[in-house]
Design a protein around this motif. Structure first.
Motif, PDB file in Angstrom:
ATOM      1  N   GLU A  12       0.822  -1.214   0.000  1.00 44.44           N
ATOM      2  CA  GLU A  12       0.000   0.000   0.000  1.00 44.44           C
ATOM      3  C   GLU A  12       0.855   1.261   0.000  1.00 44.44           C
ATOM      4  O   GLU A  12       0.570   2.224  -0.722  1.00 44.44           O
ATOM      5  CB  GLU A  12      -0.928  -0.012   1.215  1.00 44.44           C
ATOM      6  CG  GLU A  12      -1.883   1.162   1.272  1.00 44.44           C
ATOM      7  CD  GLU A  12      -2.847   1.079   2.438  1.00 44.44           C
ATOM      8  OE1 GLU A  12      -3.572   2.058   2.673  1.00 44.44           O
ATOM      9  OE2 GLU A  12      -2.880   0.026   3.118  1.00 44.44           O
ATOM     10  N   LEU A  13       1.915   1.254   0.785  1.00 47.08           N
ATOM     11  CA  LEU A  13       2.771   2.437   0.877  1.00 47.08           C
ATOM     12  C   LEU A  13       3.450   2.756  -0.454  1.00 47.08           C
ATOM     13  O   LEU A  13       3.652   3.931  -0.779  1.00 47.08           O
ATOM     14  CB  LEU A  13       3.835   2.222   1.963  1.00 47.08           C
ATOM     15  CG  LEU A  13       3.362   2.363   3.415  1.00 47.08           C
ATOM     16  CD1 LEU A  13       4.443   1.862   4.374  1.00 47.08           C
ATOM     17  CD2 LEU A  13       3.000   3.807   3.725  1.00 47.08           C
ATOM     18  N   LEU A  14       3.801   1.728  -1.215  1.00 48.41           N
ATOM     19  CA  LEU A  14       4.491   1.951  -2.488  1.00 48.41           C
ATOM     20  C   LEU A  14       3.626   2.714  -3.496  1.00 48.41           C
ATOM     21  O   LEU A  14       4.144   3.325  -4.429  1.00 48.41           O
ATOM     22  CB  LEU A  14       4.924   0.613  -3.099  1.00 48.41           C
ATOM     23  CG  LEU A  14       6.052  -0.123  -2.364  1.00 48.41           C
ATOM     24  CD1 LEU A  14       6.247  -1.522  -2.947  1.00 48.41           C
ATOM     25  CD2 LEU A  14       7.359   0.666  -2.432  1.00 48.41           C
ATOM     26  N   THR A  15       2.314   2.666  -3.297  1.00 49.20           N
ATOM     27  CA  THR A  15       1.406   3.386  -4.200  1.00 49.20           C
ATOM     28  C   THR A  15       0.967   4.724  -3.613  1.00 49.20           C
ATOM     29  O   THR A  15       0.137   5.415  -4.207  1.00 49.20           O
ATOM     30  CB  THR A  15       0.159   2.533  -4.500  1.00 49.20           C
ATOM     31  OG1 THR A  15      -0.565   2.278  -3.283  1.00 49.20           O
ATOM     32  CG2 THR A  15       0.555   1.201  -5.126  1.00 49.20           C
ATOM     33  N   ASP A  16       1.527   5.101  -2.463  1.00 44.16           N
ATOM     34  CA  ASP A  16       1.148   6.345  -1.812  1.00 44.16           C
ATOM     35  C   ASP A  16       1.602   7.556  -2.632  1.00 44.16           C
ATOM     36  O   ASP A  16       2.627   7.508  -3.331  1.00 44.16           O
ATOM     37  CB  ASP A  16       1.781   6.410  -0.411  1.00 44.16           C
ATOM     38  CG  ASP A  16       1.169   7.495   0.453  1.00 44.16           C
ATOM     39  OD1 ASP A  16       1.518   8.677   0.252  1.00 44.16           O
ATOM     40  OD2 ASP A  16       0.344   7.174   1.323  1.00 44.16           O
ATOM     41  N   ASP A  17       0.853   8.635  -2.519  1.00 36.78           N
ATOM     42  CA  ASP A  17       1.171   9.857  -3.266  1.00 36.78           C
ATOM     43  C   ASP A  17       2.528  10.445  -2.907  1.00 36.78           C
ATOM     44  O   ASP A  17       3.086  11.236  -3.669  1.00 36.78           O
ATOM     45  CB  ASP A  17       0.086  10.919  -3.024  1.00 36.78           C
ATOM     46  CG  ASP A  17      -1.238  10.563  -3.684  1.00 36.78           C
ATOM     47  OD1 ASP A  17      -1.219   9.722  -4.605  1.00 36.78           O
ATOM     48  OD2 ASP A  17      -2.272  11.103  -3.274  1.00 36.78           O
ATOM     49  N   LEU A  18       3.055  10.065  -1.748  1.00 35.91           N
ATOM     50  CA  LEU A  18       4.335  10.637  -1.324  1.00 35.91           C
ATOM     51  C   LEU A  18       5.464  10.273  -2.293  1.00 35.91           C
ATOM     52  O   LEU A  18       6.489  10.960  -2.347  1.00 35.91           O
ATOM     53  CB  LEU A  18       4.676  10.196   0.101  1.00 35.91           C
ATOM     54  CG  LEU A  18       5.057   8.740   0.371  1.00 35.91           C
ATOM     55  CD1 LEU A  18       6.566   8.530   0.272  1.00 35.91           C
ATOM     56  CD2 LEU A  18       4.577   8.316   1.764  1.00 35.91           C
ATOM     57  N   PHE A  19       5.268   9.205  -3.071  1.00 35.47           N
ATOM     58  CA  PHE A  19       6.293   8.805  -4.040  1.00 35.47           C
ATOM     59  C   PHE A  19       6.054   9.405  -5.422  1.00 35.47           C
ATOM     60  O   PHE A  19       6.851   9.201  -6.342  1.00 35.47           O
ATOM     61  CB  PHE A  19       6.362   7.277  -4.155  1.00 35.47           C
ATOM     62  CG  PHE A  19       6.878   6.610  -2.911  1.00 35.47           C
ATOM     63  CD1 PHE A  19       8.185   6.802  -2.501  1.00 35.47           C
ATOM     64  CD2 PHE A  19       6.051   5.802  -2.148  1.00 35.47           C
ATOM     65  CE1 PHE A  19       8.670   6.183  -1.345  1.00 35.47           C
ATOM     66  CE2 PHE A  19       6.515   5.183  -1.006  1.00 35.47           C
ATOM     67  CZ  PHE A  19       7.829   5.377  -0.596  1.00 35.47           C
ATOM     68  N   GLN A  20       4.956  10.122  -5.571  1.00 34.88           N
ATOM     69  CA  GLN A  20       4.638  10.799  -6.832  1.00 34.88           C
ATOM     70  C   GLN A  20       4.690   9.851  -8.037  1.00 34.88           C
ATOM     71  O   GLN A  20       5.111  10.225  -9.135  1.00 34.88           O
ATOM     72  CB  GLN A  20       5.610  11.970  -7.052  1.00 34.88           C
ATOM     73  CG  GLN A  20       5.635  12.959  -5.883  1.00 34.88           C
ATOM     74  CD  GLN A  20       6.766  13.949  -5.965  1.00 34.88           C
ATOM     75  OE1 GLN A  20       6.817  14.749  -6.888  1.00 34.88           O
ATOM     76  NE2 GLN A  20       7.689  13.889  -5.014  1.00 34.88           N
ATOM     77  N   GLY A  21       4.272   8.606  -7.809  1.00 27.53           N
ATOM     78  CA  GLY A  21       4.217   7.624  -8.881  1.00 27.53           C
ATOM     79  C   GLY A  21       5.566   7.068  -9.301  1.00 27.53           C
ATOM     80  O   GLY A  21       5.649   6.342 -10.295  1.00 27.53           O
ATOM     81  N   GLU A  22       6.631   7.374  -8.559  1.00 30.30           N
ATOM     82  CA  GLU A  22       7.976   6.933  -8.958  1.00 30.30           C
ATOM     83  C   GLU A  22       8.410   5.636  -8.285  1.00 30.30           C
ATOM     84  O   GLU A  22       9.384   5.015  -8.730  1.00 30.30           O
ATOM     85  CB  GLU A  22       8.996   8.031  -8.637  1.00 30.30           C
ATOM     86  CG  GLU A  22       8.820   9.294  -9.486  1.00 30.30           C
ATOM     87  CD  GLU A  22       9.925  10.302  -9.242  1.00 30.30           C
ATOM     88  OE1 GLU A  22      10.783  10.030  -8.370  1.00 30.30           O
ATOM     89  OE2 GLU A  22       9.939  11.339  -9.918  1.00 30.30           O
ATOM     90  N   ALA A  23       7.726   5.218  -7.229  1.00 27.68           N
ATOM     91  CA  ALA A  23       8.106   3.979  -6.553  1.00 27.68           C
ATOM     92  C   ALA A  23       7.626   2.778  -7.360  1.00 27.68           C
ATOM     93  O   ALA A  23       6.601   2.827  -8.044  1.00 27.68           O
ATOM     94  CB  ALA A  23       7.511   3.939  -5.151  1.00 27.68           C
ATOM     95  N   MET A  24       8.368   1.698  -7.271  1.00 22.48           N
ATOM     96  CA  MET A  24       7.974   0.468  -7.950  1.00 22.48           C
ATOM     97  C   MET A  24       6.795  -0.169  -7.241  1.00 22.48           C
ATOM     98  O   MET A  24       6.691  -0.095  -6.018  1.00 22.48           O
ATOM     99  CB  MET A  24       9.141  -0.529  -7.963  1.00 22.48           C
ATOM    100  CG  MET A  24      10.338  -0.091  -8.775  1.00 22.48           C
ATOM    101  SD  MET A  24      11.683  -1.321  -8.683  1.00 22.48           S
ATOM    102  CE  MET A  24      12.847  -0.632  -9.853  1.00 22.48           C
ATOM    103  N   THR A  25       5.914  -0.798  -7.998  1.00 19.29           N
ATOM    104  CA  THR A  25       4.867  -1.599  -7.382  1.00 19.29           C
ATOM    105  C   THR A  25       5.507  -2.867  -6.827  1.00 19.29           C
ATOM    106  O   THR A  25       6.649  -3.202  -7.164  1.00 19.29           O
ATOM    107  CB  THR A  25       3.781  -1.960  -8.404  1.00 19.29           C
ATOM    108  OG1 THR A  25       4.395  -2.599  -9.531  1.00 19.29           O
ATOM    109  CG2 THR A  25       3.033  -0.707  -8.866  1.00 19.29           C
TER     110      THR A  25
END
Length: 228
Positions: A12-25
């Motif tokens: 869930e955290l990997l899809t959080d807005d804090l990563f602005q879509g840059e984190a891997m799923t």
């Protein structure tokens, strides 16, 4: 071992807005880290963290940053231990958007291929004379990621017929779990000097037909140095 709750939390955290879509799923991340862990030489977290989470996460505070880092490193360590001990582990694969009953291997495999390029050591240079063996082992990920087909189309080269492609993908999907540990053990054999293991199949010359069945020469397919 990570608890189901911790895995859900990381996912869930990997899809959080804090990563602005840059984190891997989670599926891409697992493929990526399997390759990082399997690399011929150690790849430090400083080499792969920005790729996994993006360069500028907007953490709310230090506590949140530490929480995410702890979960990520726990995920990494679990993969490392499982591969080192030859244990089976759950693979995170999602269904296709248009058909949830069909497994989508592409993101996971793209993560693995990308992970094979991280670090300061070129996999094919490190493999040396055993580079063709390495290419054969990587063909599972190259096929399931769609990269082989994409490359053939881009260069207007022959590709498999629909029935042949379906058969090749089915075979690759069955080999997918074992291919992960197979490459890990390939590098372990190289590190210990026990190269008997990697000679399970005949070596492929650069001008021989590629063993993946694409119809192209080895040097134009799995042996290409574009993976470096």
């Amino acid at each position: 071992m990570m608890t189901p709750e911790e895995l859900d939390q990381l996912e869930e955290l990997l899809t959080d807005d804090l990563f602005q879509g840059e984190a891997m799923t989670l599926d891409i991340l697992q493929g990526f880290l399997c390759a990082v862990v399997s690399a011929p030489y150690p790849v430090l977290p400083s080499d792969w963290l920005d790729h996994a989470l993006g360069e500028n996460p907007a953490y709310q505070n230090q506590a949140q940053a530490q929480q995410i880092l702890d979960l990520l490193m726990k995920f990494y360590n679990e993969i490392a231990v499982s591969l080192a001990e030859g244990e089976d582990f759950d693979l995170f694969l999602y269904g296709h958007e248009d058909n949830q009953d069909e497994i989508d291997y592409e993101p996971w495999c793209e993560g693995y291929i990308f992970g094979s390029q991280i670090g300061r050591v070129n996999w094919f240079e490190a493999a040396g004379e055993f580079a063709p063996d390495l290419s054969e082992k990587l063909e599972v990920f190259m096929l399931l990621s769609g990269m082989l087909k994409e490359d053939a189309i881009q260069h207007k080269e022959p590709w498999l017929s629909p029935s042949e492609e379906k058969q090749a993908l089915g075979k690759a999907a069955k080999a997918f779990p074992s291919a992960i540990s197979d490459i890990y053990r390939f590098w372990q054999a190289q590190a210990t000097g026990n190269t008997t293991y990697v000679h399970t199949t005949p070596k492929t010359g650069r001008n021989d037909p590629c063993p993946c069945g694409s119809g192209k020469k080895f040097k134009q397919c799995c042996g290409k140095e574009t993976l470096h």
